[in-house]
Design a protein around this motif. Structure first.
Motif, short mmCIF file in Angstrom:
data_model
loop_
_atom_site.label_atom_id
_atom_site.label_comp_id
_atom_site.label_asym_id
_atom_site.label_seq_id
_atom_site.Cartn_x
_atom_site.Cartn_y
_atom_site.Cartn_z
N MET A 42 -72.59 120.23 -58.07
CA MET A 42 -73.47 121.24 -57.47
C MET A 42 -74.98 121.02 -57.73
O MET A 42 -75.68 121.49 -56.92
N PRO A 84 -76.36 127.99 -56.72
CA PRO A 84 -75.16 127.50 -57.07
C PRO A 84 -74.13 128.27 -56.04
O PRO A 84 -72.89 127.52 -55.91
N ALA A 105 -74.24 125.91 -52.95
CA ALA A 105 -73.52 124.31 -53.54
C ALA A 105 -72.20 124.36 -53.61
O ALA A 105 -71.40 123.54 -53.03
N HIS A 106 -71.61 125.41 -54.22
CA HIS A 106 -70.04 125.45 -54.33
C HIS A 106 -69.52 125.88 -53.12
O HIS A 106 -68.32 125.01 -52.66
#
Length: 836
Positions: free
Chosen positions: A414, A421, A424-425
């Motif tokens: 990530m 975050p 990214a996840h």
């Protein structure tokens, strides 16, 4: 080369960094620090051919600074001077000075904490105190202390309070350069509300055009206000010799450059800008500044755990920065759209972003750096603990941190993406499903301003509509014909970012994707913002917070949605962006996170218990069915809940039970050894699990409760010794001289009383006492018709002083009754006269 003020202090600055490894440079606007300082250090012996990295807070400033320095060397950008910003890089093998934005610098530090080949880091415009700048400095200081003692750090600013940052750098020297500023006269005007700011600003611009010469720089809070002001200027009429230029971060580079440079046709230029023009860049030709007095910033709400974009008044320091832009080339003028009185109440400095931002990205950066606790690093302002802890909690929910707050392999993946975050996840989960292309578009849409215009006739908060629109643009099936002039710029930026993320994830560029998955992918980013419809436009999120759509729309009828953006107003926030979530995905992707709850509760409407079995995901009830055979303990607890909700009036209180409760209250009040139970409403409710719960097993409804004997339940609260003491010290009745047993009334535990006919008390010298003689009973002396004639707690005094007056009255009204002259010698009787 033209002599600039910064040149006067460059020898001093060079000396500081040849003998030490850190310095602070305070240089007023116009001094030339951004373009001259990096060039001055290129050939320093300690640099040894290593590169200089200069951080700029904005992309436009990075490109502008690199371009100016390259041209001063007679070169193109990408040779000796280069830049790296998100989605754009011009760096060559011979580049010695790299101008980068702060996010790029953070990635460089994470990838190589030793900063191999880098000899100096310059933090420009550090007074803006962005989160990335604070983080980059914290990392650089640790790298310098642990790995690179030779690394030079230079903090440059226009308005920073130098003492604190110099101390952070180990008592680094502070060097001050005066700027090349011309006098600026200031006009204070009246303020305008946000709903009318575009009209007010246009009025002030017309005034400035009439009163002043040269170009005009106008500060507005955001792109929306810029567009509305531009439209208002066109509507109210501008001359052919005046041109409007817009300047904000979402514009493409060529339009930003057009705003910075002089107009090629020689026309007067009105530059409508956000705070982007406060520092770092020089806009040629500006002699007048019009300042709306507002700025737009994102803050974090610990109450909801959500970021919130707000518009608020600027600080005095920002106002001074803006004012100074009018005095860069000659004497200038600043029109402030607020009063002098309002100015005195402005905040002195802008609050550092680290104090009010979403700290989940910072928590991930620190975890990737190997730091679990931010206190291990050096900060000008430490991250607030509540916001930081919330950030760590989110990262655990996204599987980026383990239970010990250490970064996981997924967390490292990530962090390398350089996105929030949440996004990214989502991208990494989508990549596992082969749906990364769709997730990329969702991520890009969430990072940019809303491409669906707010003034469209149909209310539409559906993320899917935005995805469809961006795909139409990409596929060429929709052209740009919007009156919103900035939408094309936003779309172009999105398309660049979409292609970049495809390359970053190492997947082929594609416009395919199952749009029915929008809600599922969004749930990966916002797992606690899944929400279930609870009627109308209202929804209940998994987190337990209520949200609603601002107006009815197709998405209002969805059974489940995932909320991407919600305001922070009131108990139920307004959903600004959401996507429908297919119920099938809940069972497939979130079944392991669901919990089964057996719910046995009191139903006040039916006066009985209600037993249900619920499958819940957080606060959302996914499935619900009858729970046929609750245990005796479960039903007892539900009935106890009913008593606590409806009160002790659920019981049938006999006179004896009421008197027992009052006697126990009397003992609680007068025997202060702490052994007697508190039988007030509050006391009984607090201890209901002790005196009541054991007797509710097997009961089911209100009628069952009414069949209980509350007096018996209260008596069970007493030990054998207390029962004996209660009988002795708080008797139910008192025998009076007539022989009658008169009940004691304990309704007032401070003053229990006897209501007794006067004739029955003849011959009794003193007032009866209880509680071991400590409490005298109050006597309500009654007439033969049971009407009060005297109230006393001193019977002896009554016989001496009051009796004879009462006797006269009673004898006249009740002549057949016995009224002796000496009541103490008379015979008490409950008859008309005593027996002979």
């Amino acid at each position: 080369m033209t002599e600039l003020p910064i040149h006067q202090v460059l020898p001093q600055l060079k000396m500081a960094l040849s003998t030490g490894t850190a310095a602070v440079l305070i240089a007023e606007p116009g001094a030339g620090k951004t373009t001259q300082v990096p060039l001055a250090f290129m050939n320093e012996p300690w640099l040894k051919g290593q590169r200089i990295i200069m951080l700029e807070p904005r992309r436009i400033a990075a490109r502008s600074a690199a371009s100016y320095m390259a041209s001063s060397l007679g070169e193109s950008v990408g040779e000796t001077i280069g830049y790296r910003v998100r989605m754009d890089s011009r760096i060559g093998k011979d580049t010695l000075i790299e101008v980068v934005t702060e996010g790029v610098m953070t990635r460089m530090l994470q990838d190589d904490p030793e900063l191999s080949g880098i000899g100096m880091i310059i933090f420009d415009e550090f007074h803006e105190r962005s989160l990335q700048a604070d983080t980059g400095l914290a990392f650089a200081l640790e790298s310098q202390g642990a790995l690179r003692e030779d690394l030079r750090l230079l903090i440059m600013s226009a308005t920073l309070e130098a003492e604190s940052v110099a101390e952070l750098l180990g008592s680094a020297p502070v060097i001050v350069s005066k700027g090349r500023a011309f006098p600026v006269s200031t006009h204070y005007l009246r303020s305008f509300g946000l709903d009318e700011i575009h009209r007010g600003t246009a009025m002030v611009i017309h005034r400035a055009l009439a009163e002043q010469q040269g170009d005009i720089l106008v500060f507005l809070p955001g792109a929306r206000e810029i567009r509305r002001t531009a439209d208002e200027l066109v509507r109210t009429g501008l001359g052919h010799d005046v041109v409007i230029r817009e300047l904000y971060s979402a514009l493409p580079a060529e339009k930003q450059d057009a705003a910075i440079q002089l107009d090629a046709a020689g026309r007067r230029k009105i530059v409508l800008s956000t705070s982007i023009a406060e520092s770092s860049i020089t806009i040629e030709g500006i002699k007048t500044v019009v300042d709306s007095g507002y700025m737009r910033t994102e803050i974090f709400s610990p109450r909801t755990g959500l970021p919130q974009l707000i518009t608020r008044r600027l600080s005095k320091a920002s106002a001074d920065q803006r004012r100074g832009r009018a005095g860069r080339v000659s004497a200038g003028v600043c029109y402030r759209m607020w009063s002098e009185e309002e100015h005195r109440h402005l905040q002195e400095h802008t609050t550092p972003a680290i104090c009010e931002s979403d700290l989940a990205p910072l928590a991930l950066e620190l975890a990737a750096w190997g730091t679990r606790d931010p206190k291990q690093l050096a900060w000008l302002d430490a991250p607030p603990q509540i916001a930081y802890t919330q950030g760590q909690t989110l990262l655990k929910e996204l599987s980026a941190l383990d239970d010990s707050d250490s970064i996981t392999g997924h967390g490292h993946d990530m962090a390398r993406l350089g996105l929030h975050p949440r996004l990214a996840h989502m991208l990494l989960r989508a990549q596992e499903m082969d749906e990364a292309s769709l997730a990329i578009r969702i991520a890009v849409l969430l990072q940019e301003r809303d491409i669906m215009r707010r003034n469209e006739a149909i209310q539409d908060q559906d993320l899917r509509s935005r995805v469809e629109r961006i795909l139409s643009y990409e596929q060429g099936s929709q052209s740009y014909h919007s009156q919103d002039r900035s939408e094309e710029a936003v779309i172009q930026r999105m398309r660049q970012e979409i292609k970049k993320l495809h390359a970053q994830l190492d997947i082929a560029y594609s416009t395919r994707g199952d749009l029915d998955l929008c809600g599922l992918l969004l749930s990966f980013a916002y797992p606690y913002r899944m929400a279930k419809n609870r009627g109308g436009s209202g929804f209940l999120m998994r987190s337990g917070r209520g949200v609603k759509f601002p107006a009815m729309q197709p998405l209002s009828r969805a059974r489940y949605v995932v909320v991407a953006a919600v305001d922070d107003q009131g108990a139920d926030g307004n959903i600004q962006l959401a996507a429908e979530l297919d119920e099938r995905f809940l069972d497939k992707y979130y079944r392991n996170e669901m919990e089964s709850h057996k719910e046995v509760i009191w139903d006040a409407v039916s006066g009985s218990i209600r037993a249900r079995q619920k499958l819940k995901l957080g606060a959302m009830v996914i499935k619900e069915q009858a729970y046929p055979n609750p245990t005796g303990e479960e039903t007892a607890l539900a009935l106890l809940q009913g008593v606590q909700q409806e009160g002790l009036g659920l019981f049938q209180w006999s006179k004896a039970a009421l008197q027992l409760r009052e006697r126990m209250a009397f003992m609680f009040r007068h025997e202060r050894d702490g052994s007697w139970p508190d039988v007030s409403d509050e006391g009984l409710m607090d201890r209901a699990d002790e005196w009541l719960l054991p007797y509710l097993n097997g009961l089911r409804n209100r009628n069952d409760i009414r069949r209980l004997a509350p007096g018996t339940l209260l008596e069970h609260m007493l030990s054998w010794e207390q029962k004996q003491l209660l009988h002795k010290e708080a008797p139910t009745h008192i025998r009076v001289p007539s022989g009658s047993m008169i009940p004691v009334n304990y309704s007032d535990p401070e003053q229990p009383f006897l209501a007794v006919r006067l004739q029955e008390m003849f011959g009794l010298q003193d007032t009866p006492r209880i509680a071991g003689g400590k409490v005298a009973l109050t006597l309500h002396l009654l007439s033969p018709a049971q009407r009060p004639v005297q109230v006393t707690s001193d019977l002896s005094s009554f016989w001496r002083n009051g009796y004879f007056e009462v006797k006269k009255d009673l004898k006249g009204r009740y002549p057949k009754h016995y009224w002796p002259d000496d009541p103490l010698e008379a015979t008490a009787t409950h008859r008309t006269r005593p027996k002979a």
